[in-house]
Scaffold this motif. Structure first.
Motif, short mmCIF file in Angstrom:
data_model
loop_
_atom_site.label_atom_id
_atom_site.label_comp_id
_atom_site.label_asym_id
_atom_site.label_seq_id
_atom_site.Cartn_x
_atom_site.Cartn_y
_atom_site.Cartn_z
N UNK A 581 -60.59 -70.34 88.07
CA UNK A 581 -59.98 -71.14 86.82
C UNK A 581 -59.41 -69.80 85.90
N UNK A 582 -59.30 -68.31 86.33
CA UNK A 582 -57.50 -67.37 85.72
C UNK A 582 -57.29 -67.40 86.79
N UNK A 583 -55.68 -66.84 86.32
CA UNK A 583 -54.81 -67.04 87.26
C UNK A 583 -54.84 -65.85 88.32
N UNK A 591 -57.10 -57.92 86.83
CA UNK A 591 -57.78 -58.35 86.44
C UNK A 591 -58.27 -57.10 85.72
N UNK A 592 -58.51 -57.00 84.47
CA UNK A 592 -59.24 -55.93 84.44
C UNK A 592 -60.51 -55.46 83.55
N UNK A 593 -61.10 -56.93 83.29
CA UNK A 593 -62.19 -56.70 83.23
C UNK A 593 -62.84 -57.95 82.01
N UNK A 594 -64.66 -58.06 81.83
CA UNK A 594 -64.76 -59.60 80.72
C UNK A 594 -65.63 -58.92 79.80
N UNK A 624 -69.53 -66.04 73.09
CA UNK A 624 -67.86 -65.72 72.96
C UNK A 624 -67.42 -64.64 74.36
N UNK A 625 -66.58 -65.01 74.60
CA UNK A 625 -66.01 -64.42 76.27
C UNK A 625 -64.63 -63.43 75.67
N UNK A 632 -51.62 -56.97 79.82
CA UNK A 632 -51.60 -57.11 77.82
C UNK A 632 -52.38 -58.31 77.98
N UNK A 633 -52.41 -59.25 78.80
CA UNK A 633 -52.70 -60.47 78.54
C UNK A 633 -54.26 -60.49 78.23
N UNK A 634 -54.69 -62.00 77.44
CA UNK A 634 -55.83 -61.51 77.21
C UNK A 634 -56.46 -63.46 76.99
N UNK A 635 -57.02 -63.70 77.89
CA UNK A 635 -58.03 -65.15 77.07
C UNK A 635 -59.31 -65.18 76.63
N UNK A 636 -59.46 -65.77 76.17
CA UNK A 636 -60.88 -65.95 75.26
C UNK A 636 -61.25 -67.54 74.92
N UNK A 637 -62.74 -67.26 74.88
CA UNK A 637 -63.62 -68.80 74.97
C UNK A 637 -64.87 -68.95 74.82
#
Length: 643
Positions: A581-583, A591-594, A624-625, A632-637
């Motif tokens: 799902x991620x770019x 990718x830096x981490x989850x 929540x993740x 610096x990009x961030x994805x939340x959900x």
């Protein structure tokens, strides 16, 4: 200069005339016969402070030295009532000499001093509010004994006079300064020759000025009482000699007159002598007269050596130009120059050429001399006739209209130069202008869209574009490329141009890689330009702006992660993962981490691996993740665990 007696035969040499005059002076009792002329001046400084100045011109040769005053007194009066409001003592602050227009014409035994008396005064609104205005006056006797156009000049006085408005109108401050500066008349006139002089002033407030001839004021002063106390108007006038008057102060053809708009004095005198004359300058604001100042002065008319006028002729396109009959046409590719020949019948005459536009002011049309414009004729080793070349700019364009140009030659005769003028009528057309064409392999521009055209490139894939510039005329063409805010070389872009006449080509290449491209979505803008050069009047430059964008893989896909997992052992939706799902990782965006948190904010899971899987930890509920990338990009959900 202009203030000796002249009741002598016309052909008496000037040196003998001066000697005789000095002998007459020696036999005459010393009297204060010294006034050449002058005027008053009132200038606003700040607030209610003004400077009142008297300029008095003093005969430095014939005047009585005892009459050179160290101070004079001015009176200020209400015009409506003639009531005196102030008495102002004006101390002498300057004592200089008046210069000739042409120093070579100076007569050594003639000299005039310029005496300046000045002081700051206060004109407060409470006192100076009368709609009728006010006047200032200074009286002093006596004028030059040698004046020949008024009765009893040695007993005639001068009243220096000006009018000024109230300092407040309709409850508002009304500031006005009198017009200045009238240039002093430092020349003499020659009998039978046209004399001209700029006697105009400049108004510091931009008011309109109008000039006329007036009879000089005499006032109350006499030889017995040369410096009376300030006295109110009316002031008596000087008495003209028989046959003379306001419109005929210096007889001639024409008699002395002044241009009402410019203040230019003109006279062709027909009588020798020293002549006093009076000029009035009235100032108007919005069509209403608000003040005036008067000046008296003198002009000496004498016999001068014969001075014949110079002559100038013009040749254009290989033939003699006939003023009033011909119109010179300057066409593309043809000559744009005039050949001028100028001479003077008098020996040792120094001549000077000038050119003055009449009905145009565009500097792109004004001609200029390409050769010397002065010289001496009929002297030892000098030619009889001089030549000069006057050329018009290649791009001169009269747009089909006839423009007029005065070509003038002046000699160095005394007291003023004599001139000859040829008025040249001409029409000029510039070379035909062409517009180049720029063709490129970039995507076509969108009509009416000012933003740069976007070109999308793939990472590590070479891109090549070609550019072609053409011109129907053989004008030099130059292709260039410029990065907006960066240099092409710094990001590995290459631009190679082959510029030439009528045609230019270029190639642009770029193979973007992670070492040369940032992860910015805005891309890099390059401006491509085709410039037209050469000797053309209106060169054109055509431009194309291209925005090069290297999009991240998958940027066009929506981020749609799963939000429910059921870790119950049935093999379906057993764990939470985001790898698909991620770019994807791209250059500096890795990718830096989850991190996964409970609904109360407690960290329950963390992983630096893009392909992580999380089975829910055996406890159901909402979690929540937060996913971070190195740029610096961030994805939340959120995700719900249903055991």
């Amino acid at each position: 200069m202009y203030y000796l007696a002249s009741a002598l035969p016309a052909r008496v040499p000037l040196r003998a005339l001066l000697s005789l005059w000095l002998l007459l002076l020696a036999a005459t009792p010393a009297r204060a016969t010294h006034i050449v002329g002058g005027e008053l001046d009132l200038q606003h400084q700040t607030g209610s402070t003004y400077t009142l100045t008297l300029t008095l011109y003093f005969d430095a040769i014939n005047g009585n030295a005892a009459a050179l005053d160290q101070a004079l007194t001015a009176g200020i009066f209400d015009k409506a009532t003639n009531r005196q409001l102030q008495s102002v003592v004006l101390p002498l602050t300057s004592n200089t000499f008046v210069s000739y227009t042409n120093p070579a014409c100076a007569v050594g035994s003639l000299s005039t001093r310029k005496l300046v008396y000045t002081k700051d005064i206060t004109l407060d609104a409470a006192t100076y509010a009368s709609a009728s205005g006010y006047y200032a006056a200074v009286e002093r006797c006596c004028r030059n004994l040698a004046i020949s156009n008024i009765v009893n000049p040695g007993g005639a006085a001068q009243t220096f006079y000006l009018e000024f408005p109230a300092v407040v109108r309709n409850g508002a401050s009304f500031i006005d300064s009198t017009p200045r500066i009238f240039p002093a008349l430092g020349d003499y006139a020659c009998i039978g020759n046209l004399f001209y002089y700029d006697f105009g002033g400049v108004d510091p407030d931009g008011d309109s000025l109008a000039y006329d001839m007036v009879t000089p004021l005499n006032g109350h002063a006499t030889a017995a009482f040369p410096i009376p106390a300030p006295a109110a108007a009316p002031y008596s006038l000087v008495t003209w000699s028989a046959g003379l008057g306001t419109t005929n102060q210096i007889p001639g053809s024409p008699a002395l007159g002044i241009d009402a708009h410019t203040g230019r004095l003109t006279v062709r005198p027909n009588r020798l002598g020293l002549f006093v004359f009076g000029v009035r300058c009235a100032e108007y604001r919005k069509g209403v007269k608000i003040g005036e100042t008067r000046r008296d002065f003198q002009l000496y008319v004498l016999n001068c050596p014969t001075n014949n006028p110079p002559v100038v002729s013009v040749r254009a396109n290989g033939r003699a130009y006939r003023p009033g009959r011909d119109t010179v046409r300057f066409v593309p590719g043809g000559s744009r120059c005039l050949t001028l020949r100028y001479t003077d019948p008098d020996p040792n005459s120094t001549l000077t050429l000038t050119a003055a536009p009449l009905n145009f002011s565009d500097p792109a049309t004004a001609p200029s001399f390409t050769t010397t414009t002065s010289g001496t004729v009929h002297a030892s080793g000098q030619p009889d006739t001089l030549t000069a070349t006057l050329c018009f700019p290649m791009c001169a364009d009269t747009k089909g209209k006839v423009y007029l140009l005065n070509v003038l030659v002046a000699d160095n005769g005394c007291s003023l130069p004599k001139r000859d003028t040829v008025r040249v009528a001409f029409i000029a057309a510039p070379p035909v202008s062409t517009t180049p064409v720029l063709t490129t392999s970039f995507p076509p521009e969108v009509p009416g869209q000012p933003t740069p055209t976007v070109v999308r490139l793939a990472l590590n894939q070479p891109y090549t574009a070609t550019l072609l510039g053409t011109d129907s005329a053989p004008n030099p063409l130059t292709l260039t490329a410029t990065g907006v805010g960066f240099s092409l070389a710094s990001v590995g872009m290459n631009f190679s141009a082959q510029n030439g006449t009528g045609r230019a080509t270029a190639t642009f290449t770029w193979a973007p890689d992670c070492g040369l491209v940032t992860a910015s979505d805005s891309g890099l803008v390059v401006r491509f330009a085709l410039a037209q050069g050469g000797t053309i009047c209106t060169p054109h430059t055509l431009t194309r702006a291209i925005r090069f964008v290297v999009p991240r893989p998958g940027d066009s896909l929506a981020f749609s992660p799963p939000n429910i997992i059921t870790p119950n052992g049935d093999g379906l939706n057993e764990a939470f993962t985001l790898d698909q799902a991620l770019p994807p990782d791209f250059c500096a965006s890795q990718f830096a981490g989850v991190s996964i948190f409970s609904r109360w904010g407690r960290l329950v899971y963390q992983s630096p691996t893009r392909s992580f899987t999380w089975a829910g930890g055996g406890v159901g509920g909402i979690y929540y993740y937060l996913v971070t990338f190195t740029d610096g990009r961030r994805f939340k959900g959120w995700v719900e665990v249903m055991p």
